[in-house]
Structure formats: structure tokens, C-alpha cells
Design an enzyme around this catalytic site. Structure first.
Site, PDB file in Angstrom:
ATOM      1  N   LYS A   1      28.179  13.532 -16.997  1.00 62.54           N
ATOM      2  CA  LYS A   1      29.018  12.807 -17.959  1.00 62.54           C
ATOM      3  C   LYS A   1      30.449  13.322 -17.945  1.00 62.54           C
ATOM      4  O   LYS A   1      31.393  12.545 -18.082  1.00 62.54           O
ATOM      5  CB  LYS A   1      28.455  12.894 -19.370  1.00 62.54           C
ATOM      6  CG  LYS A   1      28.466  14.290 -19.957  1.00 62.54           C
ATOM      7  CD  LYS A   1      28.351  14.269 -21.455  1.00 62.54           C
ATOM      8  CE  LYS A   1      28.473  15.698 -21.965  1.00 62.54           C
ATOM      9  NZ  LYS A   1      28.564  15.800 -23.398  1.00 62.54           N
ATOM     10  N   THR A   2      30.638  14.657 -17.770  1.00 62.97           N
ATOM     11  CA  THR A   2      32.000  15.198 -17.739  1.00 62.97           C
ATOM     12  C   THR A   2      32.766  14.619 -16.553  1.00 62.97           C
ATOM     13  O   THR A   2      33.947  14.280 -16.667  1.00 62.97           O
ATOM     14  CB  THR A   2      31.970  16.736 -17.651  1.00 62.97           C
ATOM     15  OG1 THR A   2      31.245  17.253 -18.774  1.00 62.97           O
ATOM     16  CG2 THR A   2      33.375  17.311 -17.661  1.00 62.97           C
TER      17      THR A   2
ATOM     18  N   ASP B   1      33.320  12.660 -27.100  1.00 59.83           N
ATOM     19  CA  ASP B   1      32.173  13.245 -26.410  1.00 59.83           C
ATOM     20  C   ASP B   1      31.155  13.742 -27.441  1.00 59.83           C
ATOM     21  O   ASP B   1      31.500  13.987 -28.600  1.00 59.83           O
ATOM     22  CB  ASP B   1      32.663  14.409 -25.538  1.00 59.83           C
ATOM     23  CG  ASP B   1      31.613  14.875 -24.552  1.00 59.83           C
ATOM     24  OD1 ASP B   1      30.593  14.180 -24.378  1.00 59.83           O
ATOM     25  OD2 ASP B   1      31.814  15.943 -23.934  1.00 59.83           O
ATOM     26  N   GLU B   2      29.901  13.907 -27.010  1.00 60.48           N
ATOM     27  CA  GLU B   2      28.819  14.425 -27.877  1.00 60.48           C
ATOM     28  C   GLU B   2      28.753  13.654 -29.197  1.00 60.48           C
ATOM     29  O   GLU B   2      28.629  14.243 -30.279  1.00 60.48           O
ATOM     30  CB  GLU B   2      29.022  15.929 -28.141  1.00 60.48           C
ATOM     31  CG  GLU B   2      29.098  16.788 -26.894  1.00 60.48           C
ATOM     32  CD  GLU B   2      27.754  16.985 -26.210  1.00 60.48           C
ATOM     33  OE1 GLU B   2      26.765  16.360 -26.648  1.00 60.48           O
ATOM     34  OE2 GLU B   2      27.700  17.746 -25.230  1.00 60.48           O
TER      35      GLU B   2
ATOM     36  N   GLN C   1      19.455  14.429 -27.513  1.00 61.76           N
ATOM     37  CA  GLN C   1      19.938  15.795 -27.679  1.00 61.76           C
ATOM     38  C   GLN C   1      20.609  16.008 -29.037  1.00 61.76           C
ATOM     39  O   GLN C   1      21.423  16.912 -29.208  1.00 61.76           O
ATOM     40  CB  GLN C   1      20.912  16.159 -26.555  1.00 61.76           C
ATOM     41  CG  GLN C   1      20.274  16.166 -25.170  1.00 61.76           C
ATOM     42  CD  GLN C   1      21.215  16.684 -24.102  1.00 61.76           C
ATOM     43  OE1 GLN C   1      21.549  17.868 -24.045  1.00 61.76           O
ATOM     44  NE2 GLN C   1      21.662  15.788 -23.237  1.00 61.76           N
TER      45      GLN C   1
ATOM     46  N   ARG D   1      17.523  22.505 -19.700  1.00 63.26           N
ATOM     47  CA  ARG D   1      18.469  23.564 -19.303  1.00 63.26           C
ATOM     48  C   ARG D   1      18.093  24.133 -17.938  1.00 63.26           C
ATOM     49  O   ARG D   1      18.907  24.786 -17.287  1.00 63.26           O
ATOM     50  CB  ARG D   1      18.463  24.721 -20.306  1.00 63.26           C
ATOM     51  CG  ARG D   1      18.876  24.430 -21.742  1.00 63.26           C
ATOM     52  CD  ARG D   1      20.132  23.631 -21.863  1.00 63.26           C
ATOM     53  NE  ARG D   1      19.834  22.215 -21.942  1.00 63.26           N
ATOM     54  CZ  ARG D   1      20.731  21.253 -21.742  1.00 63.26           C
ATOM     55  NH1 ARG D   1      21.971  21.568 -21.428  1.00 63.26           N
ATOM     56  NH2 ARG D   1      20.396  19.981 -21.831  1.00 63.26           N
TER      57      ARG D   1
END
Length: 735
Positions: free
Chosen positions: A32-33, A217-218, A248, A598
Site C-alpha cells: 500500500k505504501t 492512511d490507516e 487490521q 507479521r
């Protein structure tokens, strides 16, 4: 021009969809970044002015990474774009216009410690019993109220019982104290910005015209105030792009509202939805496990992670007898992974609560495995640093009584608590700050010695307030530290801790100098704001060479080659209270999903039949989250992680050396072995099993003789490989 061919089809669609509302559902590890940075660079390529773009992130680390990537793509063409956290964005807006709502621009931002100090003083001044109303509990109530944008009066109207009234009184006095100190807490940065934009239409219009394109973002982590801020700023142009993953969303306990992302399509009709589901982080088996777990949640957007990478190793699951055996198993596998080529710094052990770390730490120490617990003391939380920061905040904001109380007698200058209390009463009657009361100089009720000490302190602050108008920030700090003697008191000490404090103070001076060179116009005010906005998520070193121990919440946004998730038992993870609340249970499951994703190459899950936690031993069932992973994805955890590259000290290589030399370990002549004995006990053991011997400790079965009775067991470096009679030895199978 930015080469969008570097993106996959979905990432490219996200980058090219510029106008109107856009929802990008970005699964864990889906790049996504990369998609966001290319999107921002592409917008500038299209002729959109950089200063018309606002990019909101949740951590300073993410903001730095985003800016660096965009700068590389655009050759520095995005320097005028605001790329920052919500709180940094709000602080910048308030520095420009906060006087319109009754504050001055040199306001102080209080951190958690400052907030505690103010709350304790409020409780004391109201004669409220701290045992019945602990400051920690009061602070939580205030933060919750502010997250829901409730004033003290609004909160009390919802909670108007006798028991709740003291909370209301403290909250009300707390707000009045902050206002008189010209200070804001972290929550206020959002609340006061909303107040400014709502009450001052010209200010809102200015920022709506400035930020024609907004990215967040987020988005799944936004609270009510952040949601309202985004709606206000994007209200005119509607060019709002939010990126997030509802799977998330794990921060409801601090105000995050998953409904913000789940309802985005309803809130912004006609929005474009883009799903990023291709994962670039984890192996196929790890992703399959994550997908199987999270699909059991009902409040989510439908999506599934996939990868072009290999399936990889199965997920290893182990059920220990207790927490100490579980910790030993973790250590065994960490050692095996390290022998196979994994760096210790590429491994993490994740747990639901901090209390679980103690036994793990003890086991790691015994094995000589270096580790670091994420969540230790921040640099800016150290005493010597906070003392100096208090001085600097007082230079910028003379109304800040919290900083005054910390700085006034550090180092000691003969100003005791009774003197400060008398000065405080004097200042309160005259409705002024403590520092202003000193500068006024009219307090005959104090002894001459106390008056003189206070005057010297007031003169010191006055001197450096003048100096900071003309001198570089680092020069001001260096001179202030020297004159106060803060550094000297540690330099003359022989205590090891004071050597560290000396080094920390020099590091602070360097930090101020670096900030001043990069931001010459901001001065001490800018530096202090930068310090105040450092959050927990910015604290982990980029990479260490030690195993990382952390809570599952703290692991969000990070990745490791190998991940251990321990304590997977009902009542531990998920927590007991979550089993009675569907929404809490779904958040616990999202937390499991975060932990699983993770891991890049290896994933280890463990639980214990019984464990001592919070000074209570209890038996626990295996967590439902383990049961949600299909058996075909799980591997038997009784075997130590198989090495992919053998080191000279590995058991398998030591066995190979026997074979190459033509020598065989002796399996005969073992005391106590009798021919013709039954094989009922021996049949329990298999190659790879973990066992516990009364004398030799824990070991791993490497070979079994054809008759099935004699086992060749590796008991580690200290004991080595030994032949053992399975029927006669004082030994048990570790399940």
C-alpha cells in the site's frame, strides 16, 4: 514522469484514480505504501500543485518513509506537500490560528506524564480520595470523553450518577487548568482544530481551498474526531482517498471506530473501491492460515490475501504443559532458526499482554539469547531529558506551570515545596502563572532567602527568553544547560547511570542542533512540538540484532522473518471478557490476524495446558483461533524447527560426522536394558519428538533403533547426544 508500470494492476488503478472519493482496501503486506507514493507522485506529474495535497499518516515513521519515497520519485518535487500525522497537521493549523479560539500560538503540548501531574493536582485540590478515584482511571475517562468529543458537561449529562460526579469535577478543573497554562494535551490537538474549523468559517474555507486532494492512511484506525476532521476538510472538493484494512482494526480501546471504514461507501456515495489483495510479504501457508482465521468475522469487507511466492513451511503449533515449557520450546526454535541462517534481529515473540513476557525473558537469559522488549523507556521520557525539556517549554510558554514546577528546583537551588505552595497561592489570588508571579516580584509573605532564590530563577528564564530571539536554538540549549549545572551534576558523579545521563544530554544538544539546521525558521517552538508528537509507534529501532519481544498491538505495521505467537489459550488470547461480547471477540480475531501476517517465512504458535498469570495458576483450553486454522496447514510443533542451512553445532550435522567417520553411537550395553521387555512405552516416541529426561533435561529424538526401544536423543550443547532406553529411562514425552 513516474513509471506506473512498476505497479501491479490493482496498485496502478489506485494510483490513477485521482478525482472523487476513493476507498483502497489494502490487505497486510500488499504494497500500500508503494501504491500511495506512486499515486502522490502521479498527481504531481498530472499538474496538481504539491501544496494542494494533504497526506495523513498515523506515525511519524510512516510520514518520513512516505516523503522520502515521493521525493525520490519526483526529484524533490513534493516538498510543499503536507505529509504528516493527524496530530502534526492539527498542531500546524493551530500554530497559525489558535488565537481565534482564545489561546496564544506559543501553547505547550502536554504528554502523558504532564497529564498525570495535572490530574493528580486536580484530584488533590478537590479533596477527592485517590484510592476511590485513581489518576489512571480518571485519565482514561477524560481521554474517552475527548475521543467522543464530549465536554465535561456533555459527559456528565450521560453519566450523572453520584459515583460519576468526581470524574466530572476533575475533568472540568483539568480543562480549566490547561487553558490557564496555555496548554493542550494530545487529544486537544484534534478537538481544538475541529473547534477552530467549525467556529471560524474563513479558516475552514482557507484549508478547503488549500487541500484540494486529501489522502488518509490507516483509515480503519480513525476515531470520531479524526473522521469529522476529514469530512470537514474534504467537504468542498470531495477528492478524498482513504486507505486501510478493516481486518487490521485493533484499537477500539483508544477510540478507533471500525465503522468509519465499513461505512465509507455510504458516507461518500459513488466512491471507487480498489482492493489490494496480492501479498508481497508472507508465504502461501501463512496467508492461508490468516485468511481462514479472519473469515470467521462478520463485520468486514470481503477479501482474501494471496501470493505468487512459494507455499513455504507449514505453521508450527505446540501445546506445552506449562508456560516454562512453552518458553523453552520458543528458545529451542529460536536457536535452531539462528543455526539455519535466521538473524536474531529477524525474529519476534508476540503475546497478548505484557505480563506474559517475564517467563520468556527468564528463559532467553538462561539460554544466552539476546533480546529487547519493545516498549521500554523513550529517550524523551528519561528524567534528565524531561528536566531540560521543562526549561525549554518554560522559555517558550511562561504560563506553563507544570514545566515551572519541574524546572524550578532542578538542580536544587533552595526552592522547596513549601515555597512553591506559597507562591502558588499568591499566583492563584492574582490569577497569574507562577513565573509571572515571580516577575511581578510582590510576595512579602515569603522569607527573604526564598524570594531571592525565586528572583534568580525568574531572571534566568528571562535572560534565555531574550537570547532565543536572536541565537540559534542549539546555542541557547547548550548555554542554558551549562549555566544551570544540570550537566555538571552528572559529569562529576561516579554512578554508571549518571554516565548514561551525561551521554543523553549531549545527544539532546545534538538533536536540537540537527533540528535547527533542517528547520531554521521554527526555533525551539518547532523542536518542542516535534518532541511532543513522537509516539510509541516511532520508537522501535529500524533493525536490531536481538530477538524482539512485544505485544501483538505493538507489532502492527512491522514484519519479521520468523514470528512466535504464544499464549494461544481461551481466556488469555482471546481474553476472557471478549468471549462474552461479539464485537470484542471480532477485534481479538483481528489482532490474531495482525500477528499472523507479521511473519514472512516462518510462523510458530504455542499454548500451555496450564499457566500462572497474574499470580494465579489455571488450566486453559486451546484458543479457538488455532482451531480455525485447518489441520493441513499445521505442523507438529514437538519437532524443533528444521534448519535450512546446517551449522557445525547442529545435531543433524553432528550425526553426519558419525556417519562420515564410520563410527556409530553405542546403543548397546546401557545399564538397565533387559532383553524381552515390552515396547509399550517405547512406541510413544518418534523421530523429532520433544522429551524431558529427569537428569538430562529437555531433548529431541534424532534416531530410533530398529527394535524401537533405544533412542538417540540430542540434549543440547551442554549434554550432547545420548542413547536412552525408552522403556526404562526416567523420561516423558513433551506434548
Amino acid at each position: 514522469m513516474t513509471d506506473l508500470n512498476m505497479l501491479n494492476p490493482e496498485q496502478r488503478l489506485a494510483a490513477e484514480t485521482i478525482d472523487g472519493p476513493v476507498l483502497i482496501l489494502a490487505g497486510a503486506g500488499s504494497g500500500k505504501t508503494r501504491a500511495l507514493t506512486y499515486r502522490l507522485a502521479h498527481m504531481i506529474d498530472m499538474g496538481i500543485a504539491p501544496w494542494n495535497i494533504l497526506m495523513i499518516t498515523f506515525t511519524n515513521k510512516a510520514a518520513r518513509e512516505m516523503r522520502e519515497r515521493v521525493d525520490r520519485l519526483t526529484g524533490g518535487g513534493a516538498s510543499d506537500t503536507w505529509v504528516m500525522t493527524f496530530h502534526a497537521c492539527c498542531a500546524r493549523m493551530l500554530r497559525r490560528d489558535i488565537e481565534k479560539i482564545g489561546y496564544s500560538r506559543d501553547f505547550t503540548i502536554y504528554d502523558d506524564d504532564d497529564k498525570n501531574v495535572v490530574i493528580k493536582r486536580c484530584i488533590k485540590s478537590l479533596n477527592i480520595n485517590e484510592k476511590n478515584y485513581p489518576p489512571k482511571s480518571v485519565k482514561a475517562v477524560i481521554s474517552d470523553a475527548k475521543n467522543r468529543m464530549l465536554t465535561p458537561e456533555e459527559w456528565f449529562s450521560e453519566n450523572s450518577g453520584v459515583r460519576e460526579k468526581p470524574y466530572y469535577l476533575v475533568y472540568k478543573l483539568y480543562e480549566e487548568t490547561l487553558k490557564s497554562n496555555n496548554a493542550l494535551d494530545f487529544d486537544d490537538l484534534l478537538i481544538k482544530t475541529l473547534e477552530l474549523l467549525s467556529d471560524q468559517p474563513p479558516v475552514l474555507e482557507y484549508y478547503q481551498n488549500k487541500f484540494r486532494y486529501i489522502m488518509v492512511d490507516e483509515y480503519q484506525d480513525t476515531n470520531v474526531a479524526q473522521y469529522q476532521l476529514v469530512r470537514l476538510l474534504s467537504g468542498q472538493n470531495k477528492n478524498l482517498c482513504v486507505v486501510g484494512d478493516d481486518d487490521q482494526s485493533i484499537y477500539s480501546w483508544r477510540g478507533a471506530d471500525i465503522g468509519n471504514i465499513l461505512s465509507f461507501e455510504k458516507d461518500f456515495p459513488g466512491c471507487t473501491v480498489v482492493k489490494l489483495e496480492e501479498n508481497y510479504r508472507s508465504t502461501g501457508n501463512i496467508l492461508a492460515a490468516a485468511n481462514k482465521v479472519i473469515k470467521n468475522n462478520s463485520s468486514r469487507k470481503e477479501k482474501a490475501l494471496w501470493t505468487q511466492a512459494e507455499q513455504g513451511e507449514k505453521v508450527r503449533f505446540y501445546r506445552a504443559s506449562d508456560e516454562r515449557e512453552e518458553a523453552a520450546w520458543v528458545c529451542d526454535n529460536i536457536s535452531a532458526l539462528n543455526r539455519s541462517g535466521f538473524d536474531f534481529g529477524d525474529m519476534a515473540v508476540l503475546y497478548r499482554t505484557n505480563a506474559q513476557s517475564r517467563v520468556l525473558e527468564e528463559a532467553l537469559v538462561r539460554r544466552g539469547i539476546k533480546y529487547g522488549v519493545y516498549g521500554g523507556l523513550k529517550f524523551y521520557d528519561r528524567k534528565e531529558i524531561k528536566d531540560i525539556i521543562a526549561y525549554l517549554r518554560l522559555l517558550v510558554n511562561p504560563l506553563d506551570d507544570v514545566s515551572f514546577r519541574r524546572a524550578v528546583n532542578e538542580p536544587r537551588r533552595g526552592i522547596g515545596d513549601s515555597t512553591i505552595e506559597a507562591l502558588s497561592q499568591h499566583a492563584a489570588v492574582r490569577n497569574m502563572s507562577l513565573l509571572n508571579a515571580i516577575w511581578m516580584g510582590d510576595y512579602p509573605e515569603l522569607a527573604a532567602r526564598s524570594r531571592n532564590a525565586l528572583k534568580l530563577f525568574g531572571d534566568l528564564i528571562s535572560k534565555y527568553r531574550q537570547m532565543m530571539k536572536t541565537a540559534p536554538a542549539d546555542e541557547v540549549v547548550q548555554s542554558l544547560i551549562n549555566e544551570t549545572g544540570i550537566l555538571k551534576q552528572y559529569e562529576v558523579s561516579r554512578e554508571p547511570e549518571d554516565v548514561s545521563r551525561t551521554e543523553n544530554i549531549h545527544e539532546l544538544i545534538s538533536a536540537v542542533g540537527e533540528y535547527a539546521r533542517q528547520n531554521p525558521e521554527d526555533g525551539l517552538t518547532g523542536f518542542l512540538e516535534n518532541v511532543a508528537l513522537v509516539t510509541d509507534a516511532d520508537r522501535l529501532d529500524e533493525r536490531t540484532r536481538t530477538v524482539t519481544l512485544m505485544t501483538l498491538h505493538a507489532a502492527k505495521g512491522l514484519e519479521f522473518g520468523a514470528v512466535f505467537i504464544v499464549g494461544l489459550e481461551e481466556g488469555v488470547f482471546p481474553l476472557t471478557r471478549a468471549t462474552f461480547d461479539d464485537e470484542e471477540l471480532e477485534e481479538e480475531r483481528r489482532l490474531m490476524y495482525v500477528g499472523v501476517t507479521r511473519a514472512k517465512r516462518r510462523l510458530f504458535l504455542s499454548c500451555a495446558r496450564n499457566r500462572v498469570l497474574y499470580n494465579e495458576r489455571r488450566s486453559n483450553m486451546i484458543s479457538r483461533f488455532v482451531g480455525e486454522i485447518p489441520r493441513e496447514l499445521l505442523d507438529d510443533g514437538r519437532r524443533v524447527a528444521a534448519p535450512t542451512r546446517l551449522s557445525p553445532s547442529s545435531p543433524n550435522q553432528r550425526l553426519d560426522s558419525f556417519a562420515k567417520s564410520g563410527e556409530r553411537p553405542r546403543l548397546d550395553g546401557i545399564p538397565g536394558v533387559q532383553k524381552g521387555m515390552g515396547e509399550q512405552k517405547a512406541a510413544l516416541f518418534h523421530v523429532g519428538d520433544r522429551v524431558q529426561h529427569r537428569t538430562f533435561g529437555f531433548g529431541t529424538v534424532l534416531q530410533i533403533r530398529p527394535d524401537g526401544k533405544i533412542l538417540l536423543i540430542d540434549f543440547g550443547e551442554r549434554i550432547g547426544i545420548k542413547p536412552v532406553d525408552a522403556n526404562m529411562a526416567p523420561m516423558r514425552l513433551v506434548k
